[in-house]
Design a protein around this motif. Sequence first.
Motif, mmCIF file in Angstrom:
data_model
loop_
_atom_site.group_PDB
_atom_site.id
_atom_site.type_symbol
_atom_site.label_atom_id
_atom_site.label_comp_id
_atom_site.label_asym_id
_atom_site.label_seq_id
_atom_site.Cartn_x
_atom_site.Cartn_y
_atom_site.Cartn_z
ATOM 1 N N PRO A 97 24.391 -13.539 0.002
ATOM 2 C CA PRO A 97 25.678 -13.513 -0.005
ATOM 3 C C PRO A 97 26.301 -13.643 1.639
ATOM 4 O O PRO A 97 26.619 -12.693 2.316
ATOM 5 N N THR A 98 25.918 -14.649 2.286
ATOM 6 C CA THR A 98 26.155 -14.442 3.575
ATOM 7 C C THR A 98 27.458 -14.921 4.037
ATOM 8 O O THR A 98 27.877 -14.678 5.336
ATOM 9 N N THR A 99 28.434 -15.308 3.061
ATOM 10 C CA THR A 99 29.929 -15.473 3.526
ATOM 11 C C THR A 99 30.923 -14.523 3.219
ATOM 12 O O THR A 99 31.865 -14.810 3.165
ATOM 13 N N LEU A 100 30.522 -13.525 2.818
ATOM 14 C CA LEU A 100 31.364 -12.362 2.389
ATOM 15 C C LEU A 100 32.275 -12.077 3.766
ATOM 16 O O LEU A 100 31.819 -11.981 4.877
ATOM 17 N N PRO A 101 33.622 -11.961 3.228
ATOM 18 C CA PRO A 101 34.690 -11.959 4.453
ATOM 19 C C PRO A 101 34.473 -10.728 5.194
ATOM 20 O O PRO A 101 34.089 -9.271 4.619
ATOM 21 N N LEU B 91 20.932 -8.568 5.842
ATOM 22 C CA LEU B 91 20.482 -7.425 4.775
ATOM 23 C C LEU B 91 20.140 -8.270 3.764
ATOM 24 O O LEU B 91 18.979 -8.173 3.272
ATOM 25 N N ALA B 92 20.805 -9.240 3.060
ATOM 26 C CA ALA B 92 20.510 -9.971 1.895
ATOM 27 C C ALA B 92 19.009 -10.665 1.858
ATOM 28 O O ALA B 92 18.047 -10.447 1.188
ATOM 29 N N PRO B 93 18.641 -11.403 2.944
ATOM 30 C CA PRO B 93 17.517 -12.272 3.138
ATOM 31 C C PRO B 93 16.174 -11.399 2.835
ATOM 32 O O PRO B 93 15.373 -11.711 1.820
ATOM 33 N N ALA C 202 11.958 -9.042 -0.655
ATOM 34 C CA ALA C 202 11.316 -7.768 -0.976
ATOM 35 C C ALA C 202 11.433 -7.780 -2.577
ATOM 36 O O ALA C 202 10.279 -7.547 -3.464
ATOM 37 N N SER C 203 12.557 -8.145 -2.960
ATOM 38 C CA SER C 203 12.551 -8.013 -4.670
ATOM 39 C C SER C 203 11.711 -9.183 -5.272
ATOM 40 O O SER C 203 11.166 -8.891 -6.216
ATOM 41 N N GLY C 204 11.752 -10.377 -4.702
ATOM 42 C CA GLY C 204 10.972 -11.309 -5.246
ATOM 43 C C GLY C 204 9.484 -11.134 -5.147
ATOM 44 O O GLY C 204 8.748 -11.493 -5.938
#
Length: 340
Positions: free
Chosen positions: A3-7, A108-110, A115-117
Amino acid sequence: MTPTTLPAATATATATATATAAGTRHTPQRARRALRTLAITACLPYITLKLAWVAGSHIGIPDGSSLLDHRATMVVANSVTILMDAAVVALALLLTRPWGLRVPAWLLAPPMWAASGLLAPIMTGYPLQLLVKAAGGTVNKPADTGRRAFLDDWVFGVVYTGFILQGLALGTLFVLYARDRWGHLWRGRVRDLPGSTTGRTQRTLAVAAAVVALFPVVTHLMWAGDAEWGRSESRSGGLTSDAHVLEAMYAVFLLAAVAGGLLLAFRAGRTLPVKVPLALAWVGSGAAACWGGWLGLAAVTQVSEQPTTVMNLTYAGHMIVGILVAAIGVRYLRERANAA
């Protein structure tokens, strides 16, 4: 799925003011600290073992193992995996410290997605392999394969147990963190989702992912059934029972990615909570992309033997499916965040 574009207002100011209180209210900080300690402690055996190998130790490596044939490759590979496991420590701290709430989503997300994958197939596959072994199935050891031992048996137990504990602790921490910071993005059921301005694009990506997934899914299922089509010389002959489990698991996570992408793009499964297709897309795409890359890298770095064309196409298919489904998730999160 990133979610790279969260405001910025959602990701920082509002979240910082509310997430700490929400986290304290919903989950005691003591429990989060315990999970953080578990995640970090679970990394230590793996990192210690890898550092020993980089330093020249042969602990856990039997005589005649192929790991001893190429010292430079082994050092580079082990150094990379040390950094990967050290990233788990950094993530555990980020998810439990106040400053972690100020970290941008794109940072954070990548790594959390990767890690999840990487951990999810181990968390499901290794216990299944143990069940197969307990039921009398053959496993990947010299007595069953006739090949040279790769590692001592105890190494797999130590390493994979650590991975499972890391996955459980880190996954729980991330769910709590994401719920506190971005929980509004997956509230409700699929039927409640508003129309999408990029619906056609999402549907195109979902269909493309489903089509591309056909080849690697069929290939893995054939290999799980012991077909030799497309396998390299070193993988010819009958597979052991635990190898059958792995091949089947690769197919399962590819199907999970495709299912999550289709459900999100077509708003299918209308009675499902939104978090179900999101979870399928997150974990499935991460597993497909990251394990496809990892398997492909492992195959092409073999000095003694090159992968077949079928193997290359299979691992490339993994990565393409993972990226396509991740793109669907990014578009969904962007639209939901902008509408919030």
